[in-house]
Write an enzyme that holds these catalytic residues in place. Structure first.
Site, PDB file in Angstrom:
ATOM      1  CG  HIS A  19      29.391  12.674  40.753  1.00 38.24           C
ATOM      2  ND1 HIS A  19      29.048  11.354  40.980  1.00 38.24           N
ATOM      3  CD2 HIS A  19      29.539  12.785  39.393  1.00 38.24           C
ATOM      4  CE1 HIS A  19      28.969  10.715  39.826  1.00 38.24           C
ATOM      5  NE2 HIS A  19      29.271  11.553  38.856  1.00 38.24           N
ATOM      6  CG  HIS A  42      32.610   9.583  27.438  1.00 37.83           C
ATOM      7  ND1 HIS A  42      33.168  10.791  27.069  1.00 37.83           N
ATOM      8  CD2 HIS A  42      33.119   8.654  26.583  1.00 37.83           C
ATOM      9  CE1 HIS A  42      33.985  10.603  26.045  1.00 37.83           C
ATOM     10  NE2 HIS A  42      33.974   9.316  25.731  1.00 37.83           N
ATOM     11  CB  SER A  97      27.864  13.382  35.922  1.00 37.29           C
ATOM     12  OG  SER A  97      28.230  12.477  34.919  1.00 37.29           O
ATOM     13  CD  GLU A 115      27.231   5.590  27.433  1.00 38.66           C
ATOM     14  OE1 GLU A 115      27.824   4.614  26.927  1.00 38.66           O
ATOM     15  OE2 GLU A 115      27.799   6.402  28.194  1.00 38.66           O
ATOM     16  CG  ASP A 139      32.795   9.534  19.543  1.00 41.56           C
ATOM     17  OD1 ASP A 139      33.468   8.672  20.119  1.00 41.56           O
ATOM     18  OD2 ASP A 139      33.172  10.714  19.396  1.00 41.56           O
ATOM     19  N   GLY A 140      30.768  10.589  22.000  1.00 41.00           N
ATOM     20  CA  GLY A 140      30.652  11.816  22.769  1.00 41.00           C
ATOM     21  C   GLY A 140      31.512  12.957  22.268  1.00 41.00           C
ATOM     22  CG  ASP A 160      32.522  11.644  32.728  1.00 39.55           C
ATOM     23  OD1 ASP A 160      31.985  11.740  31.613  1.00 39.55           O
ATOM     24  OD2 ASP A 160      31.932  11.235  33.738  1.00 39.55           O
TER      25      ASP A 160
END
Length: 262
Positions: A19, A42, A97, A115, A139-140, A160
């Site tokens: 971050h 994500h 984030s 997400e 799905d990211g 991430d």
């Protein structure tokens, strides 16, 4: 896999690393009066309470942001965003984030956040209501590929995953290569854990071979509790903003002090 929930780990030292550098990059990018696209694969729930049962169970926030917040001057973008979130949600709130990015970006910028976990997505959507954002229950990796290149093309993507799906270590280099072909001007940021078994090393070697101009920044830290497998945090950045290496070096010095003072 839908079992992972970041609430157990929010505010840990890996979050501080990820971050702090993300905040610095977004602050740099917003210095130009041109709109940005921000994408995240994500996203999690965006807002965490460091006093809830999940955070208290692991103690990772106590060993993380609660311990090292003093590293960052009040005008550091990470500290600024954290202060805004806590002013709005209380002193024990911690931004994931997506919320960190939302506090640093501008009205003309847009966030696309993926997400897949149903409960986490619902919490994400609720947290992001005040901000210009799109929250996708998908799905990211698929979301990122389907939405690049974004409009505007200038921007940043954060990938991430939890890496609970072990094949991610093998598939991510191909994913980033495909993403880069579609969006060659995007700042592409991968976060990954550094574990005692060194499982990340083949992935980072593959990334370095594919992206010789990419920057790999890793920090080490003591395990949050006895037997905990994560002993560091890594970022691999493609098209890193100017000055990234210097900021990363400064932060590496801070993390090094954790080991020296043990």
């Amino acid at each position: 896999m839908l079992s992972y929930q970041h609430g157990y780990h929010a505010g840990n030292l890996a979050d501080v690393h990820k971050h702090a550098m993300l905040a610095w990059m977004l602050d740099y990018l917003t210095r130009k009066p041109k709109p940005l696209s921000y994408l995240e694969t994500h996203a999690g729930r965006a807002l965490y309470d460091l006093t809830d049962a999940a955070a208290q169970k692991t103690g990772e926030a106590a060993a993380g942001i609660s311990r090292v917040a003093g590293w960052f001057a009040a005008d550091h973008p990470y500290a600024r965003a954290l202060a805004k979130v806590r002013a709005a949600h209380g002193g024990d709130a911690y931004p994931g984030s997506p919320l960190l990015a939302a506090e640093l970006l501008r009205f003309e910028d847009h966030l696309t956040l993926a997400e897949l976990h149903p409960q986490e997505h619902a919490a994400l959507a609720a947290a992001m209501v005040p901000y210009p954002s799109t929250c996708v229950a998908r799905d990211g990796f698929e979301t990122a590929l389907s939405r690049t290149p974004p409009d505007p093309r200038r921007g940043l993507l954060l990938c991430d995953p939890s890496f609970e799906v072990k094949s991610d270590y093998d598939t991510i280099p191909d994913f980033l290569a495909k993403l880069h072909r579609r969006w060659p001007v995007g700042v592409l940021v991968l976060w990954y854990p550094i574990l005692t078994n060194g499982v990340h090393q083949a992935m980072t070697r593959s990334l370095a071979a594919r992206f010789p101009d990419g920057i790999c920044h890793e920090v080490s830290f003591p395990p949050a509790r006895p037997g905990h497998g994560m002993i560091g945090s890594g970022l691999f950045v493609i098209n890193a903003p100017y000055g990234f290496a210097q900021q990363a070096s400064w932060l590496s010095g801070k993390f090094a002090s954790l080991t020296k003072n043990r």
